[in-house]
Design a protein around this motif. Structure first.
Motif, PDB file in Angstrom:
ATOM      1  N   TYR A  93       0.827  -1.210   0.000  1.00 40.55           N
ATOM      2  CA  TYR A  93       0.000   0.000   0.000  1.00 40.55           C
ATOM      3  C   TYR A  93       0.857   1.253   0.000  1.00 40.55           C
ATOM      4  O   TYR A  93       0.410   2.308  -0.443  1.00 40.55           O
ATOM      5  CB  TYR A  93      -0.920   0.020   1.224  1.00 40.55           C
ATOM      6  N   GLY A  94       2.079   1.155   0.528  1.00 40.47           N
ATOM      7  CA  GLY A  94       2.923   2.343   0.625  1.00 40.47           C
ATOM      8  C   GLY A  94       3.239   2.972  -0.713  1.00 40.47           C
ATOM      9  O   GLY A  94       3.360   4.203  -0.814  1.00 40.47           O
ATOM     10  N   ASP A  97      -0.067   4.881  -1.727  1.00 39.27           N
ATOM     11  CA  ASP A  97      -0.801   5.295  -0.535  1.00 39.27           C
ATOM     12  C   ASP A  97      -1.830   6.370  -0.850  1.00 39.27           C
ATOM     13  O   ASP A  97      -1.560   7.319  -1.591  1.00 39.27           O
ATOM     14  CB  ASP A  97       0.181   5.819   0.521  1.00 39.27           C
ATOM     15  N   VAL A 170      -5.219  -0.857   7.623  1.00 42.48           N
ATOM     16  CA  VAL A 170      -4.688  -0.418   6.330  1.00 42.48           C
ATOM     17  C   VAL A 170      -5.723  -0.582   5.221  1.00 42.48           C
ATOM     18  O   VAL A 170      -5.987   0.347   4.451  1.00 42.48           O
ATOM     19  CB  VAL A 170      -3.406  -1.197   5.978  1.00 42.48           C
ATOM     20  N   SER A 175      -4.700   3.214   3.307  1.00 45.14           N
ATOM     21  CA  SER A 175      -3.438   3.924   3.514  1.00 45.14           C
ATOM     22  C   SER A 175      -2.553   3.192   4.508  1.00 45.14           C
ATOM     23  O   SER A 175      -2.956   2.932   5.645  1.00 45.14           O
ATOM     24  CB  SER A 175      -3.711   5.339   4.032  1.00 45.14           C
ATOM     25  N   LEU A 176      -1.332   2.885   4.096  1.00 47.90           N
ATOM     26  CA  LEU A 176      -0.357   2.296   5.003  1.00 47.90           C
ATOM     27  C   LEU A 176       0.015   3.292   6.093  1.00 47.90           C
ATOM     28  O   LEU A 176       0.142   2.935   7.269  1.00 47.90           O
ATOM     29  CB  LEU A 176       0.888   1.865   4.224  1.00 47.90           C
TER      30      LEU A 176
END
Length: 236
Positions: A93-94, A97, A170, A175-176
């Motif tokens: 996810y990063g 994001d 998450v 969003s991480l």
């Protein structure tokens, strides 16, 4: 044919401390997960929350009223056997994001996103040691590999129970960074949830509230708040 439902068969519910965790007992017999593993959890607080759910069951067992039991089952039956895969998925996810993909108009939405999301990215840089950069538009632009690696290592460091909770923090927020923000108490969990809803709230202001969608969002928020409680209970 009527659907079969499990009936309450026990009289007493108790918690038993052991060398490597805590078990929940029904009439002295250990509760098992759906995969028949022992429902052993890492903290007394978590065990007490689960025991309270079993105690609250009346004539017919209602799994929908047992969120802590479900989360513990997921940690044991699912996350434990694929910890690396789950952590990799969440760390991914990063690179896309939610907080990094910004509207380029209208100005009011741009300002709202910046006001809520810039501080979260600054917090991630200062506390987590990973700076993610925002972009305007929806086209993917890769993030700094070093920052992603730092976030990945932090994700992989969670134990099975923490990772089960972190999964929902998450995935439900998209969003991480917000997952870490909720887990590590950067802001109150309700505020973190609100940060994840800026785009949707904007759309509601423009077009009105869809009642069916609002009900779905309410359920997701409840799951998000539960995930935070479950994460905290991992170490109480």
């Amino acid at each position: 044919m009527a659907e079969w439902k499990q009936k309450r068969f026990w009289t007493t519910v108790s918690v038993e401390g052991e060398a490597d965790g805590f078990s929940i007992l029904l009439d002295g017999r250990r509760v098992k997960t759906p995969a028949k593993a022992s429902l052993q959890v890492p903290s007394q607080r978590m065990a007490e929350l689960i025991a309270a759910e079993w105690e609250a069951q009346e004539e017919v067992v209602n799994p929908n009223l047992m969120p802590n039991t479900r989360s513990a089952n997921a940690a044991i039956d699912k996350v434990a056997i694929q910890h690396t895969e789950v952590a990799d998925m969440l760390a991914g996810y990063g690179d896309s994001d939610l907080l990094c993909y910004r509207a380029d108009s209208p100005a009011e939405l741009v300002e709202r996103q910046a006001a809520a999301w810039d501080p979260a990215l600054h917090w991630a840089a200062d506390v987590l040691g990973a700076r993610l950069e925002p972009r305007a538009g929806v086209l993917h632009v890769p993030q700094d590999p070093e920052a992603l690696n730092i976030l990945s290592k932090r994700t992989h460091a969670f134990n099975n129970f923490e990772l089960a909770a972190f999964h929902d923090l998450v995935s439900l927020s998209g969003s991480l960074v917000l997952g870490f923000a909720a887990a590590l108490d950067w802001q109150p969990v309700d505020d973190v949830w609100s940060m994840s809803r800026i785009d949707e709230n904007w759309q509601e202001e423009q077009w009105g509230v869809d009642e069916e969608a609002a009900e779905t969002v309410a359920l997701k928020k409840a799951d998000f708040l539960h995930a935070k409680c479950f994460f905290d209970a991992c170490s109480d």
